[in-house]
Write a protein that holds these residues in place. Structure first.
Motif, short mmCIF file in Angstrom:
data_model
loop_
_atom_site.label_atom_id
_atom_site.label_comp_id
_atom_site.label_asym_id
_atom_site.label_seq_id
_atom_site.Cartn_x
_atom_site.Cartn_y
_atom_site.Cartn_z
N GLU A 1 30.46 -22.30 11.74
CA GLU A 1 29.97 -23.63 11.37
C GLU A 1 31.07 -24.49 10.76
OE1 GLU A 1 27.40 -20.91 8.74
OE2 GLU A 1 28.97 -20.51 10.24
N LEU A 2 32.06 -23.85 10.11
CA LEU A 2 33.16 -24.63 9.56
C LEU A 2 34.11 -25.09 10.67
CD1 LEU A 2 34.02 -22.76 6.24
CD2 LEU A 2 32.19 -24.37 6.76
N ALA A 3 34.34 -24.23 11.65
CA ALA A 3 35.15 -24.64 12.80
C ALA A 3 34.45 -25.75 13.58
CB ALA A 3 35.41 -23.43 13.70
N GLU A 4 33.15 -25.64 13.71
CA GLU A 4 32.40 -26.67 14.45
C GLU A 4 32.42 -27.99 13.70
OE1 GLU A 4 28.68 -24.72 14.80
OE2 GLU A 4 29.34 -23.41 16.46
N ALA A 5 32.33 -27.96 12.38
CA ALA A 5 32.40 -29.20 11.59
C ALA A 5 33.75 -29.87 11.79
CB ALA A 5 32.17 -28.89 10.11
N ALA A 6 34.83 -29.06 11.81
CA ALA A 6 36.16 -29.62 12.04
C ALA A 6 36.26 -30.24 13.43
CB ALA A 6 37.22 -28.54 11.86
N ALA A 7 35.71 -29.56 14.43
CA ALA A 7 35.77 -30.07 15.80
C ALA A 7 35.00 -31.38 15.95
CB ALA A 7 35.24 -29.03 16.77
N ARG A 8 33.81 -31.44 15.36
CA ARG A 8 33.02 -32.67 15.46
C ARG A 8 33.75 -33.85 14.84
NH1 ARG A 8 28.80 -29.21 13.93
NH2 ARG A 8 28.95 -29.97 11.78
N GLN A 9 34.32 -33.62 13.64
CA GLN A 9 35.01 -34.71 12.97
C GLN A 9 36.28 -35.12 13.73
OE1 GLN A 9 33.93 -36.58 10.36
NE2 GLN A 9 35.69 -37.84 10.91
N THR A 10 36.98 -34.15 14.28
CA THR A 10 38.19 -34.45 15.05
C THR A 10 37.87 -35.34 16.24
OG1 THR A 10 39.19 -32.35 14.37
CG2 THR A 10 40.14 -33.43 16.29
N LYS A 11 36.76 -35.08 16.89
CA LYS A 11 36.36 -35.90 18.03
C LYS A 11 35.99 -37.32 17.61
CE LYS A 11 34.60 -31.98 20.72
NZ LYS A 11 33.39 -31.34 21.28
N GLN A 12 35.39 -37.45 16.42
CA GLN A 12 34.91 -38.76 15.99
C GLN A 12 36.01 -39.59 15.32
OE1 GLN A 12 31.29 -38.59 13.79
NE2 GLN A 12 31.29 -40.76 13.24
N CYS B 1 37.67 -33.09 4.74
CA CYS B 1 36.46 -33.46 4.00
C CYS B 1 35.21 -32.98 4.73
CB CYS B 1 36.41 -34.97 3.79
SG CYS B 1 37.62 -35.61 2.61
N ALA B 2 35.21 -33.09 6.05
CA ALA B 2 34.07 -32.62 6.84
C ALA B 2 33.91 -31.11 6.69
CB ALA B 2 34.25 -33.00 8.30
N VAL B 3 35.02 -30.38 6.70
CA VAL B 3 34.97 -28.94 6.50
C VAL B 3 34.45 -28.61 5.10
CG1 VAL B 3 36.38 -26.85 6.30
CG2 VAL B 3 36.76 -28.43 8.20
N ALA B 4 34.90 -29.35 4.10
CA ALA B 4 34.43 -29.11 2.73
C ALA B 4 32.92 -29.30 2.62
CB ALA B 4 35.15 -30.05 1.76
N LEU B 5 32.40 -30.34 3.24
CA LEU B 5 30.95 -30.57 3.20
C LEU B 5 30.20 -29.42 3.85
CD1 LEU B 5 31.04 -34.37 4.04
CD2 LEU B 5 30.10 -33.39 1.94
N ALA B 6 30.69 -28.96 5.00
CA ALA B 6 30.04 -27.82 5.66
C ALA B 6 30.16 -26.55 4.82
CB ALA B 6 30.66 -27.62 7.05
N ASN B 7 31.29 -26.37 4.17
CA ASN B 7 31.50 -25.22 3.31
C ASN B 7 30.53 -25.22 2.13
OD1 ASN B 7 33.16 -22.95 2.16
ND2 ASN B 7 33.68 -24.50 0.63
#
Length: 447
Positions: free
Chosen positions: A59-70, A319-325
């Motif tokens: 879920e942390l990797a996915e949060a990073a991927a989503r934010q990177t795309k956006q 920051c997106a990873v931190a929120l998911a964490n």
């Protein structure tokens, strides 16, 4: 891959002696890591006191991927972005007291730099320009950049880089095992240690001291826990002399001692909290300084600017990873898990005290140090030659070869430090104890 590492990679805090066996770690899952030969190790240090939620959390990797795309990147220089806004709001809502302003950084050392620079400028803005000095404790580690290293209290870490930033002072730490005052009264020892801060302030002149930097549980030297009343007394001293109390929670925040912020566990109110590591569980670089409303007042609505920042501070992906964490930590109640299991962890490590080489086991939460001695009765420590031969020549490799990644350190007294992922349970505790026991028995035979 090892040969390439030898030829081109400059390792951190590592002597390069033509080693031909640099470990290459390729994978992690839960509390374990694997090297490029397929061997598994228990990660007894959470990477570097960071991987709270364990390795391989998709879920942390996915949060990073989503934010990177956006939005892969944008700085916080005069602009904002949603992940930084949301994370700042979340940290402010959970921080103790009025620490409602969040300054994002890239690392713990940069958070410490931020806190010192802010303290200096704040006092200039409120008409006390001479207040610029910083007090920290002997052997405390606060970072490696010029300012943070100046605050650090480890002589061996500083010698190669002198002269450093002036105006930093050292006071005793809270290693009760090595107490030279009040060695029979823990609370009295804590009062004495805190009073050394006031003596330093008064000796320098309160009009020159800006801040005191303290870790809730001091890392270097092996997890020095604050005695009862210690931080209450420090807070009184800081209030009396108008000195800022900076709680350096780069290691201790986000569950390492069972709370989101360690200041809550020990019942004191900082003016600034510096943090990093567990904020993202190490999945992305991010740090922060959590600052009281009072310190923001001279900057709010006026012409004053805090002339400080960095390219990647508050990076949107981090920051997106931190929120998911933080979501994951809350969903799995990892703070509650640490508080529930800390006694069992401590009891498991305490079994090692039957070994003649183990002098003291200390710490709290999932953060412990085991001090090694030559003689339990006298608490005699190792010579420099013995530390080189026992810790670096044998123990570090023996633990790793036995399947445990942790730290054998002698920047102060010789200690083994343990700081595993917060997902560990009794099975991992027993595994750590078994590997430690075998390696420590081998170390004793070499003394």
């Amino acid at each position: 891959m090892t040969t390439t590492a030898e030829d081109h990679l400059w390792l951190h805090f590592t002597p390069h002696r033509g080693a031909d066996d640099i470990p290459v770690i390729v994978r992690g899952e839960g509390a374990y890591i694997w090297d490029d030969t397929g061997k598994r190790y228990l990660d007894g240090l959470a990477g570097l006191f960071a991987v709270q939620v364990g390795h391989g959390r998709e879920e942390l990797a996915e949060a990073a991927a989503r934010q990177t795309k956006q939005l892969a990147y944008f700085p916080l220089w005069g602009h904002a972005h949603p992940p930084a806004i949301e994370l700042a709001e979340r940290l402010a809502a959970t921080s103790p007291g009025d620490l409602n302003r969040i300054f994002f950084t890239v690392s713990g050392g940069e958070s410490v730099e931020t806190a010192w620079k802010l303290a200096k400028q704040y006092f200039k803005l409120v008409g006390k320009p001479a207040k610029h000095k910083v007090i920290s404790r002997a052997l405390a580690y606060h970072g490696t950049s010029q300012g943070a290293l100046s605050i650090t209290g480890i002589p061996g870490a500083k010698a190669a880089f002198e002269p450093l930033v002036p105006s930093t002072l050292r006071v005793p730490n809270t290693n009760f095992y090595r107490a030279t005052e009040h060695a029979d009264d823990y609370a009295a020892y804590g009062r004495w240690a805190a009073d050394q801060i006031e003596q330093a302030i008064e000796f320098e002149g309160a009009d020159t001291v800006a801040a005191v930097f303290l870790e809730p549980v001091q890392n270097t030297g092996g997890c020095f826990v604050p005695p009862p009343g210690y931080f209450e007394r420090v807070r009184e001293i800081c209030d009396k002399h108008d000195v800022l109390l900076v709680s350096d929670e780069v290691i201790c925040a986000f569950g390492r001692v069972g709370y989101d912020f360690a200041a809550k566990r020990y019942g004191y109110q900082p003016d600034i909290i510096t943090t990093a590591k567990g904020l993202t569980s190490g999945y992305a670089p991010l740090g922060a300084a959590l600052v009281s409303d009072r310190l923001m007042e001279p900057f709010a609505g006026g012409a004053a600017t805090f002339m400080h920042g960095s390219t990647y501070g508050g990076h949107p992906v981090s920051c997106a990873v931190a929120l998911a964490n933080l979501d994951l930590i809350e969903r799995e109640d990892l703070y509650g898990h640490v508080l529930e299991k800390e006694s069992a962890f401590r009891a498991t490590l305490d079994r090692l005290t039957d070994l003649p080489i183990v002098g003291d086991v200390r710490g709290t939460g999932f953060f412990y140090g085991i001090e090694l001695v030559k003689d339990k009765a006298s608490k005699e420590t190792f010579t420099a030659e013995e530390s080189e031969r026992i810790l670096r020549g044998y123990l570090s490799s023996a633990l790793f070869e036995g399947g445990l990644y942790c730290r054998a350190d002698d920047r102060a007294e010789p200690v083994v430090q343990l700081s595993p992922p917060l997902v560990c349970d009794q099975g991992e505790f027993d595994e750590m104890e078994g590997i430690l026991r075998e390696a420590l028995m081998g170390a004793w035979k070499l003394l």
